[in-house]
Design an enzyme around this catalytic site. Structure first.
Site, PDB file in Angstrom:
ATOM      1  N   ASP A 119       6.232  -6.136  21.644  1.00 42.84           N
ATOM      2  CA  ASP A 119       7.543  -6.735  21.353  1.00 42.84           C
ATOM      3  C   ASP A 119       7.367  -8.214  21.031  1.00 42.84           C
ATOM      4  O   ASP A 119       7.944  -8.733  20.079  1.00 42.84           O
ATOM      5  CB  ASP A 119       8.474  -6.615  22.570  1.00 42.84           C
ATOM      6  CG  ASP A 119       8.804  -5.174  22.895  1.00 42.84           C
ATOM      7  OD1 ASP A 119       8.667  -4.332  21.993  1.00 42.84           O
ATOM      8  OD2 ASP A 119       9.202  -4.900  24.032  1.00 42.84           O
ATOM      9  N   PRO A 170       0.821  -1.199   0.000  1.00 46.55           N
ATOM     10  CA  PRO A 170       0.000   0.000   0.000  1.00 46.55           C
ATOM     11  C   PRO A 170       0.860   1.256   0.000  1.00 46.55           C
ATOM     12  O   PRO A 170       1.927   1.271   0.615  1.00 46.55           O
ATOM     13  CB  PRO A 170      -0.795  -0.084   1.308  1.00 46.55           C
ATOM     14  CG  PRO A 170      -0.577  -1.438   1.846  1.00 46.55           C
ATOM     15  CD  PRO A 170       0.591  -2.044   1.170  1.00 46.55           C
ATOM     16  N   GLY A 171       0.420   2.251  -0.693  1.00 43.28           N
ATOM     17  CA  GLY A 171       1.102   3.541  -0.646  1.00 43.28           C
ATOM     18  C   GLY A 171       2.274   3.676  -1.581  1.00 43.28           C
ATOM     19  O   GLY A 171       2.979   4.674  -1.560  1.00 43.28           O
ATOM     20  N   THR A 172       2.500   2.677  -2.429  1.00 37.97           N
ATOM     21  CA  THR A 172       3.639   2.769  -3.332  1.00 37.97           C
ATOM     22  C   THR A 172       3.285   3.496  -4.619  1.00 37.97           C
ATOM     23  O   THR A 172       4.132   3.655  -5.487  1.00 37.97           O
ATOM     24  CB  THR A 172       4.182   1.373  -3.681  1.00 37.97           C
ATOM     25  OG1 THR A 172       3.085   0.514  -3.956  1.00 37.97           O
ATOM     26  CG2 THR A 172       5.000   0.807  -2.547  1.00 37.97           C
ATOM     27  N   GLY A 173       2.018   3.889  -4.758  1.00 36.72           N
ATOM     28  CA  GLY A 173       1.666   4.726  -5.899  1.00 36.72           C
ATOM     29  C   GLY A 173       0.971   3.999  -7.035  1.00 36.72           C
ATOM     30  O   GLY A 173       1.018   4.457  -8.174  1.00 36.72           O
ATOM     31  N   LYS A 174       0.284   2.900  -6.743  1.00 39.64           N
ATOM     32  CA  LYS A 174      -0.374   2.159  -7.811  1.00 39.64           C
ATOM     33  C   LYS A 174      -1.532   2.958  -8.391  1.00 39.64           C
ATOM     34  O   LYS A 174      -1.667   3.087  -9.609  1.00 39.64           O
ATOM     35  CB  LYS A 174      -0.877   0.806  -7.269  1.00 39.64           C
ATOM     36  CG  LYS A 174       0.243  -0.069  -6.738  1.00 39.64           C
ATOM     37  CD  LYS A 174      -0.274  -1.390  -6.218  1.00 39.64           C
ATOM     38  CE  LYS A 174      -1.120  -1.231  -4.968  1.00 39.64           C
ATOM     39  NZ  LYS A 174      -0.376  -0.705  -3.822  1.00 39.64           N
ATOM     40  N   THR A 175      -2.358   3.478  -7.498  1.00 40.82           N
ATOM     41  CA  THR A 175      -3.489   4.283  -7.964  1.00 40.82           C
ATOM     42  C   THR A 175      -2.983   5.491  -8.731  1.00 40.82           C
ATOM     43  O   THR A 175      -3.490   5.832  -9.806  1.00 40.82           O
ATOM     44  CB  THR A 175      -4.331   4.731  -6.763  1.00 40.82           C
ATOM     45  OG1 THR A 175      -4.644   3.592  -5.973  1.00 40.82           O
ATOM     46  CG2 THR A 175      -5.604   5.402  -7.210  1.00 40.82           C
ATOM     47  N   HIS A 188      13.762  -0.705  30.249  1.00 38.20           N
ATOM     48  CA  HIS A 188      13.181  -1.488  29.159  1.00 38.20           C
ATOM     49  C   HIS A 188      13.732  -1.006  27.803  1.00 38.20           C
ATOM     50  O   HIS A 188      14.257  -1.793  27.017  1.00 38.20           O
ATOM     51  CB  HIS A 188      11.652  -1.342  29.205  1.00 38.20           C
ATOM     52  CG  HIS A 188      10.915  -2.114  28.149  1.00 38.20           C
ATOM     53  ND1 HIS A 188      10.256  -3.291  28.410  1.00 38.20           N
ATOM     54  CD2 HIS A 188      10.728  -1.868  26.826  1.00 38.20           C
ATOM     55  CE1 HIS A 188       9.701  -3.739  27.296  1.00 38.20           C
ATOM     56  NE2 HIS A 188       9.966  -2.889  26.314  1.00 38.20           N
ATOM     57  N   GLU A 189      13.638   0.307  27.587  1.00 33.88           N
ATOM     58  CA  GLU A 189      14.115   0.840  26.305  1.00 33.88           C
ATOM     59  C   GLU A 189      15.630   0.693  26.173  1.00 33.88           C
ATOM     60  O   GLU A 189      16.151   0.413  25.086  1.00 33.88           O
ATOM     61  CB  GLU A 189      13.702   2.303  26.131  1.00 33.88           C
ATOM     62  CG  GLU A 189      12.199   2.523  26.032  1.00 33.88           C
ATOM     63  CD  GLU A 189      11.527   1.650  24.978  1.00 33.88           C
ATOM     64  OE1 GLU A 189      12.132   1.389  23.926  1.00 33.88           O
ATOM     65  OE2 GLU A 189      10.385   1.205  25.238  1.00 33.88           O
TER      66      GLU A 189
HETATM   67  P1  ADP Z   1      -1.411   2.792  -3.607  1.00 32.36           P
HETATM   68  O1  ADP Z   1      -2.538   2.881  -4.557  1.00 32.36           O
HETATM   69  O2  ADP Z   1      -0.257   1.996  -4.120  1.00 32.36           O
HETATM   70  O3  ADP Z   1      -1.801   2.343  -2.241  1.00 32.36           O
HETATM   71  P2  ADP Z   1      -1.425   5.589  -3.962  1.00 32.36           P
HETATM   72  O4  ADP Z   1      -1.249   5.695  -5.416  1.00 32.36           O
HETATM   73  O5  ADP Z   1      -2.802   5.752  -3.464  1.00 32.36           O
HETATM   74  O6  ADP Z   1      -0.830   4.251  -3.415  1.00 32.36           O
HETATM   75  O7  ADP Z   1      -0.469   6.652  -3.281  1.00 32.36           O
HETATM   76  C1  ADP Z   1      -0.947   7.542  -2.314  1.00 32.36           C
HETATM   77  C2  ADP Z   1      -0.235   8.863  -2.438  1.00 32.36           C
HETATM   78  O8  ADP Z   1       1.153   8.725  -2.145  1.00 32.36           O
HETATM   79  C3  ADP Z   1      -0.281   9.434  -3.819  1.00 32.36           C
HETATM   80  O9  ADP Z   1      -1.431  10.188  -4.011  1.00 32.36           O
HETATM   81  C4  ADP Z   1       0.961  10.281  -3.882  1.00 32.36           C
HETATM   82  O10 ADP Z   1       0.727  11.538  -3.299  1.00 32.36           O
HETATM   83  C5  ADP Z   1       1.918   9.536  -2.990  1.00 32.36           C
HETATM   84  N1  ADP Z   1       2.823   8.689  -3.769  1.00 32.36           N
HETATM   85  C6  ADP Z   1       2.901   7.350  -3.718  1.00 32.36           C
HETATM   86  N2  ADP Z   1       3.859   6.890  -4.536  1.00 32.36           N
HETATM   87  C7  ADP Z   1       4.388   7.954  -5.160  1.00 32.36           C
HETATM   88  C8  ADP Z   1       5.410   8.131  -6.136  1.00 32.36           C
HETATM   89  N3  ADP Z   1       6.084   7.093  -6.650  1.00 32.36           N
HETATM   90  N4  ADP Z   1       5.692   9.382  -6.542  1.00 32.36           N
HETATM   91  C9  ADP Z   1       5.018  10.427  -6.029  1.00 32.36           C
HETATM   92  N5  ADP Z   1       4.058  10.333  -5.115  1.00 32.36           N
HETATM   93  C10 ADP Z   1       3.724   9.120  -4.661  1.00 32.36           C
HETATM   94 ZN    ZN Z   2       9.653  -2.944  24.251  1.00 32.73          ZN
HETATM   95 MG    MG Z   3      -4.504   2.592  -4.051  1.00 30.65          MG
END
Ligand code: ADP
Ligand code: ZN
Ligand code: MG
Length: 630
Positions: A530, A234-239, A454-455
């Protein structure tokens, strides 16, 4: 992402041409209908009164008897107590009405034969009678008898609209046809907005090229992939990538999340898919983006399905059918995204379907810097702010994480009323993102001390392990759910892990608990997360990564956490996994205790420094422990 246009249309679109004006089912819709009915009603009433009662004048019974007494009544017709008739000679209308009359109606009072009538007459009382049962006009009768039916029809129409499925409501003109261009957004997303994943961009640029000039491909008989599957965390920019492809090629973009197809009413998922593909074909070349395809595309019979199984399957089948129906030259390309390609139904990945698979990974150091640059395009930075420093300290972070980081930094700068974002904002934001927000919590001294040990245990064991990730920060300021945090991140991006490294991670994770054991002789509940963390590592070592001779070099635990656990391997194998995980953790625990006892003076020194400073950064932490970073 633009909002959905109507609730019964699960997809959004941008860049599509404006819709044709909706077909008028009835002129003016509902209000028009009501107005028309009203006009007809009034007109007919007028006509009726003109032809029907229009000629005759209603007169009082007194007037009638007066005319009778003066021999002016030619003939009468009677029905019940009502009398209609004609005069011999015209008479001026009573009650000051204009003109004369010969035709009349009147109502005979029930007491006409009583002495009352005579008395009333002798006193010159004007008497007018009305029938007990008021006669309604024909039209009113009609309306009243039709009312229940009209009500039923209205309810039916309402329900049909609500259901909105292509199946049920189809007859009643259910759907708001295509959707308008999304003009709210001035500029469309293109590859300019994507960074750090150049290889993926290169693969997708072929798709862009095809969408831009499909004729060139058609002429040579080259067929384009019908489906592209983007997989990655997630969050790697697929959408983002999918939108960028559409924006780059300047073609309409239809996007829907797979779960939205099946969210509301059973039985409409497939018809929605049909509608979506029909829309896209109309404006081809176009891109259809289906997000989270794993929600409907997971392997059949793979379990994890809680009801709605058929629904998912039907929706998925419809997608596959639509894709099979492509000739390959109409120019509709389906892009799907998933976080977990490994659990997808193989039927999805067959040639002619999503046969082009592209893996999107978290960016490397240089990629992170570029992404930071993109997201700081609209954020003013103080002169000399070094984004490379940030990129270096954020291994493993995705594009979405980095975008969030920049935003946090900007928020901090606003809070401090700065004109621009500086390096300190960035590193503070990073701390907040990595460690969680500070929680105002007053801890008793005893508790603080225990947390410090602990830390320190985590940190010291992290420092002592050869090849472990360096300790970046230790704090006993409560953040998020934790009472304290020790943060270690690698110097460079790691793509695979060695067995000693993993053992080191387990030892480090045990460090907190081990320090409590060594110093106080008891353990507390503070080590729950942990333990969760190290259990996952130990089980994966034994059951997935072939690091246990007892289990052997086989996969015993499915990668898919939702898959039914017991079916992945024989019970004895699973027992062996548990046993081996326990053995690995036990060995690590021994080592942790030994190391902490041997370096007790360092542990004490680190804990003391922590109690004083509350937060130690990398340099201070290593100095307090009397160790140097190798
Ligand atoms: P995914 O669909 O893989 O979960 P998103 O495309 O929704 O991820 O990414 C969420 C946001 O993160 C995007 O709107 C953008 O702002 C940022 N983002 C993610 N990957 C990139 C990238 N390679 N370059 C620039 N911005 C990115
Ligand atoms: Zn701990
Ligand atoms: Mg997405």
């Amino acid at each position: 992402m633009p909002p959905r246009q109507t609730p019964d249309q699960p997809w959004r679109s941008e860049g599509a041409p404006p819709p044709a004006p909706p077909k008028k089912k009835m002129p003016g819709g509902w209000t028009g209908l009501i107005l028309t009915a009203l006009v007809v009603f009034l007109l007919s009433d007028l006509l009726l009164s003109f032809f029907g009662g229009g000629g005759s004048t209603t007169i009082s019974y007194t007037e009638f008897s007066k005319q009778l007494n003066s021999d002016n009544i030619a003939k009468i017709y009677s029905k019940g107590d009502s009398i209609e008739g004609n005069l011999r000679n015209k008479q001026p209308k009573p009650d000051g009405g204009k003109g004369d009359y010969t035709e009349f109606t009147t109502q005979r009072p029930a007491f006409a034969t009583d002495p009352l009538w005579a008395t009333l007459q002798s006193h010159n009382v004007e008497v007018t009678a009305r029938p007990v049962v008021q006669q309604r006009s024909f039209l009113a009768n009609l309306l009243i008898s039709l009312a229940p039916m009209l009500l039923l029809i209205a309810v039916w129409v309402f329900l049909a609209r609500r259901m909105a499925g292509g199946l049920g409501g189809g007859a009643l003109g259910r759907k708001a046809p295509p959707k308008p261009v999304d003009t709210s957004q001035g500029r469309r997303t293109t590859f300019r907005d994507v960074a750090g994943i150049d290889e993926v961009e290169a693969e997708l640029s072929e798709v862009v090229d095809f969408l831009k000039n499909p004729q060139a491909y058609r002429r040579l008989g080259a067929k384009m992939p019908r489906g592209v599957l983007l997989s990655g965390p997630p969050g790697t920019g697929k959408t983002l990538l999918a939108r960028a492809v559409a924006g780059e090629a300047d073609v309409p973009f239809f996007s829907a999340s797979a779960s939205e197809f099946i969210e509301m009413i059973v039985g409409v998922g497939a018809s929605r898919v049909r509608d979506l593909f029909a829309e896209a074909r109309k404006v081809a070349p176009a891109i259809i983006f289906i997000d989270e395809i794993d929600t409907i595309g997971r392997q059949r019979g793979g379990g994890g399905g809680m009801g709605g199984h058929d629904e998912r399957e039907q929706t998925l089948n419809q997608i596959l059918t639509e894709m099979d129906g492509f000739t390959g030259s109409e120019g509709v390309i389906v892009i799907a995204a998933t976080n977990r390609a490994e659990i997808l139904d193989p039927a999805l990945l067959r040639p002619g379907r999503f046969d082009r698979r592209i893996t999107v990974s978290p960016p490397d150091r240089a990629g992170r810097e570029q992404i930071l640059r993109i997201h700081t395009r609209e954020v003013p930075l103080v002169e000399g702010t070094d984004l490379d420093v940030v990129a270096r300290t954020t291994p493993g972070m995705t594009g979405a994480d980095l975008a969030n980081l920049v935003n946090e930094a900007a928020l901090l700068a606003v809070k401090r009323q700065q004109d621009a974002v500086d390096q300190a904002n960035l590193s503070e934001a990073l701390e907040k993102v990595q460690l969680g927000a500070v929680r105002p919590l007053v801890m008793p001294q005893q508790e603080r001390e225990r947390t410090a040990y602990h830390e320190s245990g985590h940190a010291l064991l992290g420092m002592l392990q050869p090849g472990a990730d360096p300790v970046r920060k230790v704090t006993i300021v409560p953040r998020g759910r934790a009472l304290g945090v020790t943060l270690s991140t690698p110097d460079t991006d790691r793509y695979s892990y060695t067995e000693p490294y993993l053992r080191g991670r387990i030892i480090g994770a045990l460090g907190g608990m081990a320090a409590e054991q060594v110093v106080y002789g008891v353990v507390t509940t503070g080590a729950e997360s942990d333990l969760e963390q190290l259990t996952t590592i130990a089980r994966s070592m034994a059951g997935r990564w072939g690091m246990s001779s007892l289990v052997g070099r086989v996969t015993a635990i499915p990668n898919d956490s939702q898959a039914p656990y017991g079916l992945s391997a024989a019970p004895t194998t699973l027992d062996a996994v548990d046993e081996e995980a326990r053995r690995i953790v036990a060995e690590c625990w021994e080592e942790a205790i030994v190391l902490l006892n041997r370096h007790r003076h360092r542990l004490d020194a680190l804990a003391t420094a922590l109690l004083e400073a509350e937060t130690l950064d990398e340099e201070a932490a290593y100095a307090a422990a009397g160790l140097s970073r190798e």
